[in-house]
Scaffold this active site. Structure first.
Site, mmCIF file in Angstrom:
data_model
loop_
_atom_site.group_PDB
_atom_site.id
_atom_site.type_symbol
_atom_site.label_atom_id
_atom_site.label_comp_id
_atom_site.label_asym_id
_atom_site.label_seq_id
_atom_site.Cartn_x
_atom_site.Cartn_y
_atom_site.Cartn_z
ATOM 1 C CG ASP A 28 31.473 28.272 67.517
ATOM 2 O OD1 ASP A 28 31.864 29.143 68.324
ATOM 3 O OD2 ASP A 28 31.904 28.196 66.355
ATOM 4 C CG HIS A 60 37.039 43.617 43.397
ATOM 5 N ND1 HIS A 60 38.286 44.197 43.495
ATOM 6 C CD2 HIS A 60 37.166 42.575 42.525
ATOM 7 C CE1 HIS A 60 39.141 43.526 42.716
ATOM 8 N NE2 HIS A 60 38.487 42.543 42.122
ATOM 9 C CG ASP A 115 43.611 45.846 37.554
ATOM 10 O OD1 ASP A 115 42.638 46.573 37.304
ATOM 11 O OD2 ASP A 115 43.776 45.293 38.655
ATOM 12 C CE LYS A 151 45.628 42.331 38.414
ATOM 13 N NZ LYS A 151 45.054 42.615 39.745
ATOM 14 C CG ASP A 202 44.044 48.196 43.439
ATOM 15 O OD1 ASP A 202 42.982 48.113 42.789
ATOM 16 O OD2 ASP A 202 44.844 47.252 43.543
#
Length: 314
Positions: free
Chosen positions: A38, A130, A169, A192, A218
């Site tokens: 694998d 982010h 938020d 939020k 967002d």
């Protein structure tokens, strides 16, 4: 651009091909094999010696598979004597793991940044991280682009005389404000709170909503729980119309179908930083291409030109 070599992992080869089309260079072949135990093996099947190598790979599901694949691509390029290795990462999924908000918790964004550098990456080209602080986790230069111009160009086709951009938020409010400036409209933000069981509550929305055409902005939409919670508050405040926009349309666990089923959501707009499976498509979905912006950034990095014009606010 004879000395450039662009390779793609298996996460989003369509985006890599589109970037190469805008650059006017071929997408160099790469082979990914799996051993009986694998383990993955990667071979870059084009000359890398003393070349400016760009590896295009967003970290999307299965994230760990694509991350290891990217690390092996970096190592292969380094072993092949590449002059410079730039990781083009349109989506950095580990950017959410950016702080220690509970005891004995890992900060995955910093760890993955260290792994990329250890594997041979000399530069990173990212899109809409982010959290802004993730930029500082890397010990190599990072060019951080955003998709606000592409999104703004789309929404300028609508009547914006009564529009308001809403951030779900306060953490995303700065980006929403920059987007609102591009469109010349008002901005609002939700208050939020996230609970330990991953519940989200938006107690209120700060800004003018009644009778307005709302554009919810967002950075990414995964399960869509935050946006769905926000929609309830917007309805209570008598929003006239609602459209949803994000850079990374992950749409996990049927999120796109749930959002599309909301009758007052007129449109859902995202970019192609991550692939949207054909089975998850919706009549309300619009996918914008960020390949031209990535290609221009790659061209400027290769030529030693400034990239700032692509991500600085005008």
């Amino acid at each position: 651009m004879r000395e450039i070599a662009v390779f793609s992992g298996s996460a989003h080869p369509e985006l890599a091909a589109e970037v190469c089309s805008h650059l006017g260079v071929p997408l160099s072949p790469a082979r990914v094999d799996r051993f009986a135990n694998d383990c993955l093996e990667v071979q870059l099947q084009a000359n890398c010696r003393e070349r400016d190598v760009f590896l295009i790979q967003p970290l999307v599901a299965p994230v760990q598979e694509h991350l290891v694949e990217l690390l092996l691509m970096c190592d292969a390029a380094r072993g092949a004597s590449a002059s410079r290795i730039t990781v083009v990462m349109p989506h950095f999924s580990y950017a959410r793991s950016d702080k220690k908000d509970a005891p004995r918790i890992s900060i995955g964004a910093r760890l993955v940044a260290d792994l990329l550098v250890a594997s041979g990456a000399s530069r990173v080209l990212a899109m809409t991280l982010h959290s802004p602080q993730v930029h500082g986790f890397f010990s190599v230069p990072v060019d951080h682009l955003n998709a606000l111009r592409e999104l703004a160009a789309h929404f300028r086709g609508h009547d914006l005389s009564r529009a308001t951009v809403v951030s779900p938020d306060l953490g995303n409010a700065k980006e929403a404000a920059a987007f609102a400036r591009l469109l010349g409209v008002k901005v609002a933000a939700g208050a939020k709170q996230r609970f330990p069981d991953d519940r989200v509550q938006i107690s209120s929305v700060i800004g003018e909503i009644a009778g307005r055409d709302v554009i919810v902005l967002d950075d990414e939409i995964a399960k869509g729980s935050t946006v769905l919670e926000l929609l309830d508050r917007l309805r209570e405040m008598d929003a006239r119309t609602i459209r949803i926009a994000c850079t990374h349309g992950l749409f996990a666990a049927g999120a796109l179908q749930r959002l599309s089923a909301e009758p007052d959501v007129l449109e859902i707009v995202c970019t192609n930083t991550v692939p949207v499976p054909d089975g998850d498509r919706s009549d309300k979905l619009r996918v914008l291409s960020i390949a031209p912006a990535l290609a221009e950034a790659v061209r400027r990095i290769h030529n030693g030109e400034s990239v700032s014009a692509l991500f600085e606010s005008p």
